[in-house]
Design a protein around this motif. Structure first.
Motif, PDB file in Angstrom:
ATOM      1  N   ILE A   6       8.705  56.738 -13.264  1.00 15.40           N
ATOM      2  CA  ILE A   6       8.796  55.492 -14.022  1.00 15.40           C
ATOM      3  C   ILE A   6      10.274  55.232 -14.287  1.00 15.40           C
ATOM      4  O   ILE A   6      11.079  56.171 -14.337  1.00 15.40           O
ATOM      5  CB  ILE A   6       8.019  55.542 -15.349  1.00 15.40           C
ATOM      6  CG1 ILE A   6       8.431  56.771 -16.173  1.00 15.40           C
ATOM      7  CG2 ILE A   6       6.515  55.548 -15.100  1.00 15.40           C
ATOM      8  CD1 ILE A   6       7.811  56.819 -17.560  1.00 15.40           C
ATOM      9  N   VAL A   7      10.640  53.967 -14.443  1.00 16.01           N
ATOM     10  CA  VAL A   7      12.036  53.587 -14.679  1.00 16.01           C
ATOM     11  C   VAL A   7      12.127  52.872 -16.011  1.00 16.01           C
ATOM     12  O   VAL A   7      11.375  51.917 -16.275  1.00 16.01           O
ATOM     13  CB  VAL A   7      12.568  52.688 -13.543  1.00 16.01           C
ATOM     14  CG1 VAL A   7      14.027  52.295 -13.820  1.00 16.01           C
ATOM     15  CG2 VAL A   7      12.454  53.386 -12.203  1.00 16.01           C
ATOM     16  N   GLY A   8      13.033  53.333 -16.865  1.00 17.48           N
ATOM     17  CA  GLY A   8      13.165  52.762 -18.196  1.00 17.48           C
ATOM     18  C   GLY A   8      13.768  51.367 -18.186  1.00 17.48           C
ATOM     19  O   GLY A   8      14.503  50.995 -17.274  1.00 17.48           O
ATOM     20  N   ASP A   9      13.422  50.611 -19.247  1.00 19.47           N
ATOM     21  CA  ASP A   9      13.999  49.267 -19.418  1.00 19.47           C
ATOM     22  C   ASP A   9      14.738  49.143 -20.740  1.00 19.47           C
ATOM     23  O   ASP A   9      15.168  48.047 -21.120  1.00 19.47           O
ATOM     24  CB  ASP A   9      12.908  48.201 -19.335  1.00 19.47           C
ATOM     25  CG  ASP A   9      11.791  48.400 -20.364  1.00 19.47           C
ATOM     26  OD1 ASP A   9      11.946  49.273 -21.248  1.00 19.47           O
ATOM     27  OD2 ASP A   9      10.770  47.695 -20.273  1.00 19.47           O
ATOM     28  N   GLY A  10      14.891  50.265 -21.464  1.00 22.33           N
ATOM     29  CA  GLY A  10      15.608  50.237 -22.733  1.00 22.33           C
ATOM     30  C   GLY A  10      14.801  49.682 -23.879  1.00 22.33           C
ATOM     31  O   GLY A  10      15.308  49.602 -25.011  1.00 22.33           O
ATOM     32  N   GLN A  11      13.546  49.296 -23.633  1.00 21.71           N
ATOM     33  CA  GLN A  11      12.727  48.693 -24.695  1.00 21.71           C
ATOM     34  C   GLN A  11      11.397  49.431 -24.887  1.00 21.71           C
ATOM     35  O   GLN A  11      10.969  49.661 -26.008  1.00 21.71           O
ATOM     36  CB  GLN A  11      12.451  47.220 -24.367  1.00 21.71           C
ATOM     37  CG  GLN A  11      13.701  46.367 -24.295  1.00 21.71           C
ATOM     38  CD  GLN A  11      13.382  44.929 -23.943  1.00 21.71           C
ATOM     39  OE1 GLN A  11      12.256  44.587 -23.578  1.00 21.71           O
ATOM     40  NE2 GLN A  11      14.382  44.066 -24.050  1.00 21.71           N
TER      41      GLN A  11
END
Length: 537
Positions: free
Chosen positions: A360-365
């Motif tokens: 999974i790749v984070g989006d900062g939120q």
């Protein structure tokens, strides 16, 4: 106590205990006896109300004190109970209201309230109020209509109207919540996973394979014949074989292809930690390393150890023999299913499984849990991933940062399997055949290997063997979800045909199989030892 008072007491007690068998029948009987003058109205009403309410509380207590501890022993169920609890805490009172007016739904609802730990005070208040209201309603109707009330309550028309009225009330009160819930249900991963055979429960998926196994047992006149498939492996690789011993036989002849490692035997944590340090120094291993039980299946207990504290925690939690192995990052991993008949001079690669490690790749939120549940595939087995990252579930992943959801190349742990026969080459097959023929008594099984270059793999170069599994291993490319279910079963049926045929040829050469008693004993031993395995990485 005079005879009349004694009869009234006995009648009240009878009504009280009758409510435990049928609340509605007891309430009707109490009201009819009161209307006929056989029981005082107050005595009949109190006995009826007390029996109904205490019966409800009894079901709640039974489920909470006995049922809940039993279900919590099952890790998967325990996680789902926690999710259901939150809903029942908010909407449970509504379920209690509706079930009071719909006979047949009370027992499961009251048991659910106990299992989902609805606060006792809230449950007692709601059920007490409803029992009082329900008893008063029945007594009022009987008082008004007398004996005809019994026929009214049993009339299909009245029952139907009551059910429809309850449903209508529920729709009015909960329309927004209901419509939202229905949308969530049809979008629910738990429902959608039933439409994707890749995620079926093991008992369901393996049912045809089990029937095919029985067919082969009749054909070859032996249920335990597969234990003869690999005479050089314990039980032929069916159950209980040592990972370390299997690789050690290969390490003696083909050390360049095997991940360096050693075995830590049972003992005190201090002695095992000393053995770990000494073994790492002797084998020239540096952290991180892999720790896994010497006897394990489906990636159970597989851990990437990045510091000595984690190693000590693992060895204290897992008191069984454990394999320490060099961590091979890959980044690629495949499963190579190989077979050779004893009468043949060369073997073949039957299937190749390409293993994909989801990220999974984070989006900062969004948190890690939210990212997992938002991923269409990961959501199907979210519980598996969330247990693995239980400490980090609410951590917000920085924008652009990726997180690998699984380290073990095992489908049961969340790895994605794809058919990798496009990686087959004559050079690779020749190399695997050469390695296999150096292992005494090995004819069929699966190698799990990691490597850095697809080109080098096809040339039969620069790959590292992590494990070698015997007769019970699978051609795991069958789990490629892009293929049909029929294709999966055809591959696995053919695989077991090979196992039985090779074992039959070994039997004809004098290799007797292990007894069913031994197989069952090893299975029981493994089931017991696997209880200590931690959640795999």
């Amino acid at each position: 106590m005079n005879p009349e008072q004694w009869l009234h007491s006995a009648g009240g007690a009878g009504i009280f205990f009758l409510t435990f068998l049928s609340e509605d029948s007891a309430a009707l009987a109490a009201a009819l006896l009161a209307s006929l003058g056989k029981l005082p109205w107050l005595c009949a009403f109190v006995a009826c109300f007390a029996g109904i309410w205490l019966g409800d509380l009894g079901l709640y207590a039974l489920a909470r004190n006995l049922g809940r501890p039993v279900l919590q022993r099952w890790r998967r169920v325990s996680g789902k109970l926690d999710q259901s609890e939150a809903w029942f805490l908010r909407k449970g009172w509504l379920a209690l209201v509706m079930c009071r007016f719909v006979p047949g739904t009370r027992l499961p609802t009251f048991l659910a309230a106990g299992l989902l730990r609805m606060p006792l005070g809230r449950f007692a208040f709601v059920t007490g109020f409803l029992a009082l209201l329900w008893a008063a309603l029945i007594f009022a109707i009987v008082h008004q209509f007398g004996g005809a009330a019994k026929e009214m309550f049993e009339s299909p028309a009245v029952i139907g109207v009551g059910v429809l009225a309850t449903i209508a009330l529920a729709l009015i009160v909960t329309r927004n919540w209901l419509f939202s819930s229905l949308r969530q249900v049809f979008r629910s991963p738990h429902l959608q996973r039933w439409t994707q055979w890749e995620f079926w429960p093991a008992w369901l998926f393996y049912l045809p394979i089990g029937l095919n196994y029985l067919r082969l047992s009749f054909k070859y006149r032996s249920v335990n014949l597969p234990t003869s498939a690999n005479p050089g492996m314990f039980t032929g690789g069916m159950i209980g074989e040592s990972k370390y011993a299997t690789l050690q036989a290969l390490r003696e002849t083909q050390p360049d292809w095997i991940a360096p490692g050693f075995l830590i035997e049972v003992g005190t944590v201090a002695k095992r930690m000393a053995a770990l340090r000494e073994g790492m120094q002797s084998a020239r291993l540096e952290l991180p390393v892999i720790l896994k039980p010497d006897v394990a299946q489906r990636g159970s207990g597989f851990k990437v150890i990045r510091n000595l504290t984690a190693a000590e925690n693992y060895l204290s939690e897992v008191p069984v023999p454990a394999v320490v192995q060099k961590y091979i990052p890959g980044p690629y991993e495949v499963g190579l299913f190989y077979y050779r008949f004893p009468s043949e001079t060369t073997g073949r690669i039957f299937a190749i499984t390409e293993k994909i490690f989801p990220t999974i790749v984070g989006d900062g939120q969004r948190t890690i849990e939210e990212l997992i549940r938002a991923d269409a595939r990961a959501a199907m087995i979210a519980e598996t991933y969330l247990q693995r990252f239980s400490v980090r579930c609410q951590e917000v992943l920085p924008a652009g940062q990726s997180l690998r959801l699984v380290e073990a190349g095992n489908h049961a742990q969340g790895c994605i399997f794809r058919d990798g026969m496009h990686l087959w080459s004559e050079q690779l097959e020749a190399r695997i055949d050469e390695i296999s023929q150096s292992i005494p008594g090995f004819y069929i099984g699966r190698y799990d290997v990691r490597f850095e270059s697809l080109e080098a793999l096809q040339q039969g170069r620069r790959f590292t063997i992590l494990e070698l599994n015997g007769a019970a291993s699978e051609a795991t490319s069958a789990y490629d979800a892009t293929k049909s279910l029929g294709a999966a079963y055809r591959l696995l049926f053919r695989q077991w045909e090979l196992v039985f045929a090779i074992a039959a040829e070994n039997r004809s050469r004098g290799h007797a199989g292990d007894s069913l008693a031994m197989i069952f004993s090893e299975w029981r031993r493994y089931q017991k030892s696997s209880l200590c395995h931690p959640i795999a990485d």
